[in-house]
Motif scaffolding. Structure first.
Motif, PDB file in Angstrom:
ATOM      1  N   SER A 165       0.908   6.494  -8.588  1.00  0.00           N
ATOM      2  CA  SER A 165       1.568   7.657  -7.986  1.00  0.00           C
ATOM      3  C   SER A 165       2.116   8.601  -9.047  1.00  0.00           C
ATOM      4  N   SER A 201       0.843  -1.195   0.000  1.00  0.00           N
ATOM      5  CA  SER A 201       0.000   0.000   0.000  1.00  0.00           C
ATOM      6  C   SER A 201       0.876   1.242   0.000  1.00  0.00           C
ATOM      7  N   ARG A 202       0.289   2.330  -0.488  1.00  0.00           N
ATOM      8  CA  ARG A 202       0.985   3.612  -0.486  1.00  0.00           C
ATOM      9  C   ARG A 202      -0.007   4.723  -0.184  1.00  0.00           C
ATOM     10  N   GLU A 203       0.492   5.747   0.459  1.00  0.00           N
ATOM     11  CA  GLU A 203      -0.315   6.931   0.731  1.00  0.00           C
ATOM     12  C   GLU A 203       0.083   8.003  -0.274  1.00  0.00           C
ATOM     13  N   LEU A 260       1.257   0.381  -8.114  1.00  0.00           N
ATOM     14  CA  LEU A 260       1.273   1.509  -7.181  1.00  0.00           C
ATOM     15  C   LEU A 260       2.170   2.639  -7.688  1.00  0.00           C
ATOM     16  N   THR A 261       3.285   2.282  -8.306  1.00  0.00           N
ATOM     17  CA  THR A 261       4.188   3.300  -8.850  1.00  0.00           C
ATOM     18  C   THR A 261       3.528   4.071  -9.988  1.00  0.00           C
ATOM     19  N   GLN A 289      -5.123   6.471   0.799  1.00  0.00           N
ATOM     20  CA  GLN A 289      -4.374   5.220   0.925  1.00  0.00           C
ATOM     21  C   GLN A 289      -4.811   4.268  -0.186  1.00  0.00           C
ATOM     22  N   ASN A 320       4.069  -3.555  -7.055  1.00  0.00           N
ATOM     23  CA  ASN A 320       4.881  -2.330  -7.042  1.00  0.00           C
ATOM     24  C   ASN A 320       4.702  -1.507  -8.316  1.00  0.00           C
TER      25      ASN A 320
END
Length: 228
Positions: free
Chosen positions: A202, A37-39, A198-199, A139, A195
């Motif tokens: 972002s 997960s990433r914020e 999510l990358t 999130q 990954n």
């Protein structure tokens, strides 16, 4: 006749021995983190729209989604490109090189499963969850399910080598021939799918403008009194 059969078996065993690589199987190490997960610095609406665009622009098919709950289910079937980059089934440590290198890691145990042509098929689904944590923070989390099928092609025939079902967090162990020896082989995610997704989310989000620094108020100037 018996002498001829014995000689034939002897030659065949020598040929087979020349194809068998001696070595030790090493299962993959557990991933350093299980937090996929990433914020991100964006509000929920902008993040949700970006997630939809990323899913549609990559190899995923959007199965269903519910913006109200922030849940999107994606499916994929036979990832385009190098399937081996998305899975890790451990290595076969040997002083002999593999005759087939279908996996990008030359030491991958997959390369030692057979001297025949290998066929890998990877499919599964991914659940993406977006949850607002502040006005301009969201999130994003992704959890994937994998089905890895490995076959070998012998002439016009295709024979099953093994099937592994694993997830972002849980590996799977199945028995398969490694250098002609039955071996318990563990396969797990390489974390590339999680990954990369999510990358990409972002990277596609609009950058948040930083507020201009507020100038400190200057001290009031003192007027000089004129002498009379």
């Amino acid at each position: 006749m018996n002498k001829f059969l014995a000689a034939t078996l002897f030659v065949a065993s020598n040929l087979l021995a020349g194809c068998v690589a001696t070595g030790v199987y090493q299962p993959p190490q557990a991933p350093q983190t299980l937090d996929y997960s990433r914020e991100v610095n964006a509000n929920f609406d902008s993040t949700w729209s970006t997630i939809t665009n990323v899913a549609g622009a990559t190899f995923f098919n959007i199965k269903n989604f519910d913006k109200g709950s922030g849940l999107m289910t994606l499916e994929y079937d036979n990832i385009r490109g190098n399937i081996g980059a998305y899975v890790n089934c451990g290595e076969f440590v040997s002083n002999q090189s593999a005759q087939k290198t279908i996996h990008p890691d030359p030491k991958s145990v997959i390369n030692y499963m057979t001297i025949s042509d290998l066929i890998m098929h990877l499919s599964g689904r991914a659940n993406v969850m977006a949850r607002p944590v502040a006005d301009n923070k969201t999130q994003v989390q992704i959890n994937s399910q994998y089905t890895l099928v490995i076959d070998k092609k012998i002439g016009d025939k295709v024979e099953r080598v093994g099937v592994w079902n694993f997830s972002s967090r849980e590996p799977d162990t199945q028995k398969a021939d490694v250098s002609y020896r039955p071996t318990n082989v563990t396969c797990q995610s390489s974390n590339k799918l999680e990954n990369d997704f999510l990358t990409e989310v972002s990277a596609r989000l609009p950058s948040t403008a930083r507020p201009e620094p507020v100038a400190e108020p200057s001290e009031p100037s003192k007027k000089k009194r004129s002498r009379k």
